[in-house]
Scaffold this motif. Structure first.
Motif, PDB file in Angstrom:
ATOM      1  N   ALA A 190       0.829  -1.202   0.000  1.00 42.85           N
ATOM      2  CA  ALA A 190       0.000   0.000   0.000  1.00 42.85           C
ATOM      3  C   ALA A 190       0.867   1.257   0.000  1.00 42.85           C
ATOM      4  CB  ALA A 190      -0.925   0.002   1.216  1.00 42.85           C
ATOM      5  N   ALA A 191       1.937   1.254   0.804  1.00 37.40           N
ATOM      6  CA  ALA A 191       2.833   2.407   0.860  1.00 37.40           C
ATOM      7  C   ALA A 191       3.480   2.649  -0.500  1.00 37.40           C
ATOM      8  CB  ALA A 191       3.900   2.191   1.924  1.00 37.40           C
ATOM      9  N   ALA A 192       3.890   1.582  -1.174  1.00 39.35           N
ATOM     10  CA  ALA A 192       4.524   1.718  -2.489  1.00 39.35           C
ATOM     11  C   ALA A 192       3.546   2.306  -3.507  1.00 39.35           C
ATOM     12  CB  ALA A 192       5.036   0.355  -2.965  1.00 39.35           C
ATOM     13  N   VAL A 193       2.308   1.827  -3.494  1.00 37.62           N
ATOM     14  CA  VAL A 193       1.301   2.335  -4.438  1.00 37.62           C
ATOM     15  C   VAL A 193       0.988   3.801  -4.173  1.00 37.62           C
ATOM     16  CG1 VAL A 193      -1.108   2.130  -5.157  1.00 37.62           C
ATOM     17  CG2 VAL A 193       0.274   0.073  -4.851  1.00 37.62           C
ATOM     18  N   LEU A 194       0.783   4.147  -2.903  1.00 36.37           N
ATOM     19  CA  LEU A 194       0.435   5.525  -2.558  1.00 36.37           C
ATOM     20  C   LEU A 194       1.558   6.501  -2.900  1.00 36.37           C
ATOM     21  CD1 LEU A 194      -1.348   4.892   0.854  1.00 36.37           C
ATOM     22  CD2 LEU A 194      -2.424   5.666  -1.262  1.00 36.37           C
ATOM     23  N   LEU A 195       2.803   6.115  -2.597  1.00 36.33           N
ATOM     24  CA  LEU A 195       3.909   7.014  -2.912  1.00 36.33           C
ATOM     25  C   LEU A 195       4.097   7.131  -4.423  1.00 36.33           C
ATOM     26  CD1 LEU A 195       6.077   8.892  -1.969  1.00 36.33           C
ATOM     27  CD2 LEU A 195       7.616   6.948  -1.666  1.00 36.33           C
ATOM     28  N   ALA A 196       3.867   6.062  -5.157  1.00 40.28           N
ATOM     29  CA  ALA A 196       3.950   6.132  -6.610  1.00 40.28           C
ATOM     30  C   ALA A 196       2.932   7.139  -7.156  1.00 40.28           C
ATOM     31  CB  ALA A 196       3.724   4.752  -7.216  1.00 40.28           C
ATOM     32  N   LEU A 197       1.717   7.137  -6.596  1.00 41.07           N
ATOM     33  CA  LEU A 197       0.703   8.101  -7.017  1.00 41.07           C
ATOM     34  C   LEU A 197       1.140   9.532  -6.708  1.00 41.07           C
ATOM     35  CD1 LEU A 197      -2.557   6.266  -5.859  1.00 41.07           C
ATOM     36  CD2 LEU A 197      -1.726   6.537  -8.203  1.00 41.07           C
ATOM     37  N   ILE A 198       1.737   9.722  -5.532  1.00 34.58           N
ATOM     38  CA  ILE A 198       2.217  11.059  -5.149  1.00 34.58           C
ATOM     39  C   ILE A 198       3.326  11.519  -6.085  1.00 34.58           C
ATOM     40  CG2 ILE A 198       3.399  12.375  -3.338  1.00 34.58           C
ATOM     41  CD1 ILE A 198       1.989  10.454  -1.305  1.00 34.58           C
ATOM     42  N   VAL A 199       4.283  10.649  -6.348  1.00 38.76           N
ATOM     43  CA  VAL A 199       5.392  10.993  -7.237  1.00 38.76           C
ATOM     44  C   VAL A 199       4.873  11.364  -8.629  1.00 38.76           C
ATOM     45  CG1 VAL A 199       7.403  10.053  -8.456  1.00 38.76           C
ATOM     46  CG2 VAL A 199       7.113   9.623  -6.010  1.00 38.76           C
ATOM     47  N   ARG A 200       3.959  10.577  -9.135  1.00 40.14           N
ATOM     48  CA  ARG A 200       3.406  10.832 -10.470  1.00 40.14           C
ATOM     49  C   ARG A 200       2.676  12.169 -10.510  1.00 40.14           C
ATOM     50  NH1 ARG A 200      -1.287   9.868 -13.395  1.00 40.14           N
ATOM     51  NH2 ARG A 200      -0.962   9.329 -15.596  1.00 40.14           N
ATOM     52  N   LYS A 201       1.852  12.446  -9.500  1.00 44.54           N
ATOM     53  CA  LYS A 201       1.088  13.693  -9.467  1.00 44.54           C
ATOM     54  C   LYS A 201       2.003  14.899  -9.381  1.00 44.54           C
ATOM     55  CE  LYS A 201      -2.410  13.994  -6.697  1.00 44.54           C
ATOM     56  NZ  LYS A 201      -3.239  13.859  -5.458  1.00 44.54           N
ATOM     57  N   VAL A 202       2.949  14.866  -8.447  1.00 47.27           N
ATOM     58  CA  VAL A 202       3.842  16.011  -8.256  1.00 47.27           C
ATOM     59  C   VAL A 202       4.705  16.234  -9.498  1.00 47.27           C
ATOM     60  CG1 VAL A 202       5.806  16.878  -6.931  1.00 47.27           C
ATOM     61  CG2 VAL A 202       3.863  15.854  -5.744  1.00 47.27           C
ATOM     62  N   SER A 203       5.215  15.156 -10.081  1.00 45.42           N
ATOM     63  CA  SER A 203       6.043  15.280 -11.289  1.00 45.42           C
ATOM     64  C   SER A 203       5.255  15.927 -12.423  1.00 45.42           C
ATOM     65  CB  SER A 203       6.560  13.907 -11.726  1.00 45.42           C
ATOM     66  OG  SER A 203       7.395  13.336 -10.744  1.00 45.42           O
ATOM     67  N   THR A 204       4.017  15.482 -12.610  1.00 41.57           N
ATOM     68  CA  THR A 204       3.169  16.043 -13.673  1.00 41.57           C
ATOM     69  C   THR A 204       2.861  17.505 -13.403  1.00 41.57           C
ATOM     70  OG1 THR A 204       2.163  13.878 -14.105  1.00 41.57           O
ATOM     71  CG2 THR A 204       0.969  15.830 -14.884  1.00 41.57           C
ATOM     72  N   TRP A 205       2.488  17.804 -12.168  1.00 44.08           N
ATOM     73  CA  TRP A 205       2.182  19.198 -11.816  1.00 44.08           C
ATOM     74  C   TRP A 205       3.373  20.100 -12.045  1.00 44.08           C
ATOM     75  CZ3 TRP A 205      -0.400  17.830  -6.466  1.00 44.08           C
ATOM     76  CH2 TRP A 205      -1.717  17.423  -6.689  1.00 44.08           C
ATOM     77  N   GLN A 206       4.528  19.734 -11.533  1.00 46.12           N
ATOM     78  CA  GLN A 206       5.691  20.619 -11.648  1.00 46.12           C
ATOM     79  C   GLN A 206       6.181  20.752 -13.079  1.00 46.12           C
ATOM     80  OE1 GLN A 206       8.942  20.430  -8.977  1.00 46.12           O
ATOM     81  NE2 GLN A 206       7.695  20.220  -7.125  1.00 46.12           N
ATOM     82  N   ASP A 207       6.142  19.658 -13.831  1.00 47.93           N
ATOM     83  CA  ASP A 207       6.636  19.727 -15.213  1.00 47.93           C
ATOM     84  C   ASP A 207       5.714  20.520 -16.123  1.00 47.93           C
ATOM     85  OD1 ASP A 207       8.860  18.316 -14.555  1.00 47.93           O
ATOM     86  OD2 ASP A 207       8.299  16.460 -15.564  1.00 47.93           O
ATOM     87  N   ASN A 208       4.467  20.725 -15.706  1.00 49.73           N
ATOM     88  CA  ASN A 208       3.520  21.474 -16.524  1.00 49.73           C
ATOM     89  C   ASN A 208       3.465  22.966 -16.153  1.00 49.73           C
ATOM     90  OD1 ASN A 208       2.725  19.319 -18.100  1.00 49.73           O
ATOM     91  ND2 ASN A 208       1.054  18.725 -16.727  1.00 49.73           N
ATOM     92  N   ILE A 209       4.245  23.357 -15.137  1.00 50.98           N
ATOM     93  CA  ILE A 209       4.316  24.783 -14.797  1.00 50.98           C
ATOM     94  C   ILE A 209       5.195  25.492 -15.824  1.00 50.98           C
ATOM     95  CG2 ILE A 209       5.101  26.477 -13.103  1.00 50.98           C
ATOM     96  CD1 ILE A 209       4.526  24.436 -10.934  1.00 50.98           C
ATOM     97  N   PRO A 210       4.744  26.577 -16.411  1.00 48.55           N
ATOM     98  CA  PRO A 210       5.569  27.305 -17.384  1.00 48.55           C
ATOM     99  C   PRO A 210       6.895  27.732 -16.768  1.00 48.55           C
ATOM    100  CG  PRO A 210       3.294  28.111 -17.430  1.00 48.55           C
ATOM    101  CD  PRO A 210       3.409  27.203 -16.244  1.00 48.55           C
ATOM    102  N   THR A 211       7.963  27.639 -17.536  1.00 44.00           N
ATOM    103  CA  THR A 211       9.291  27.991 -17.028  1.00 44.00           C
ATOM    104  C   THR A 211       9.620  29.462 -17.184  1.00 44.00           C
ATOM    105  OG1 THR A 211      10.268  27.409 -19.170  1.00 44.00           O
ATOM    106  CG2 THR A 211      10.166  25.688 -17.484  1.00 44.00           C
ATOM    107  N   SER A 212       8.770  30.192 -17.794  1.00 47.04           N
ATOM    108  CA  SER A 212       9.057  31.613 -17.982  1.00 47.04           C
ATOM    109  C   SER A 212       7.923  32.480 -17.444  1.00 47.04           C
ATOM    110  CB  SER A 212       9.269  31.916 -19.459  1.00 47.04           C
ATOM    111  OG  SER A 212       8.124  31.581 -20.212  1.00 47.04           O
TER     112      SER A 212
END
Length: 212
Positions: A190-212
């Motif tokens: 359960a911990a592995a699944v939940l952290l994987a979801l967190i990593v995926r969400k945060v990575s997607t959110w941050q990578d979609n923020i405009p860099t300029s």
């Protein structure tokens, strides 16, 4: 006019995928330890003689159900720790690179927080929770529930119970009863699944923020 110069934020897609891959391996390792425990304790060798000592241990430990299972899970946990720390550091560093100086937990805590005795029962959870909240788009600041659920599951996964029998021949058999193995293993998955979801969400959110 601000004189703060920011660097290009880190892209988290690849570090995130590596961390998720490591978490998948950890989940499989936990499943393997459950399966090994359900097989029952190893029988002593025919010439082992009588049991001369017995001890039980309950507490925080890496799971032990035999050399193979213990080694696989220990290696998986170490791999996940390294990959998650790298990802977490890069995710936290992105706030500095974007000029956001309001983040409470400094970058050093993404590493050191895991290794400070007793404090490591709280700090990693708080660091991940803040990064998760602040990474959400449009300042929505999502609930910490998924982060807290991950942390509780992770702590439970480290609680173990083992029984050790020593025989006259010197043979030692270490065994974890199925109930404890299942509880620890399911919590680890359960911990592995939940952290994987967190990593995926945060990575997607941050990578979609405009860099300029």
């Amino acid at each position: 006019m601000s004189d703060i110069r920011t660097a290009t934020p880190h892209r988290l897609a690849v570090p995130g995928m590596l961390a998720i891959g490591g978490l998948a391996l950890a989940g499989l390792a936990h499943a393997f330890t459950i399966a090994e425990s359900l097989k029952g304790a190893d029988a002593p060798a025919e010439d082992a003689g009588r049991e001369v000592a017995f001890a039980s241990n309950f507490g925080v430990s890496t799971y032990v159900s035999g050399d193979t299972a213990s080694g696989i899970l220990g290696a998986a946990r170490l791999l996940v720790l390294v990959l998650v720390i790298v990802w977490l550091y890069l995710a936290r560093d992105n706030f500095d690179r974007r000029g956001d100086r309001s983040v409470e937990w400094k970058k050093g805590w993404t590493i050191g927080g895991w290794f400070v005795p007793f404090a490591n029962l709280v700090i990693p959870n708080r660091v991940v929770a803040e990064i998760h909240r602040r990474s959400a788009p449009d300042g929505t600041w999502p609930s910490d529930r998924i982060v807290n659920a991950w942390w509780v599951a992770l702590l439970i996964s480290f609680i173990g119970y083992t029984e050790t029998s020593k025989y006259a021949s010197g043979e030692v058999i270490v065994y974890s009863p199925p109930f404890f193995a299942v509880v620890s293993g399911v919590a680890g998955i359960a911990a592995a699944v939940l952290l994987a979801l967190i990593v995926r969400k945060v990575s997607t959110w941050q990578d979609n923020i405009p860099t300029s």
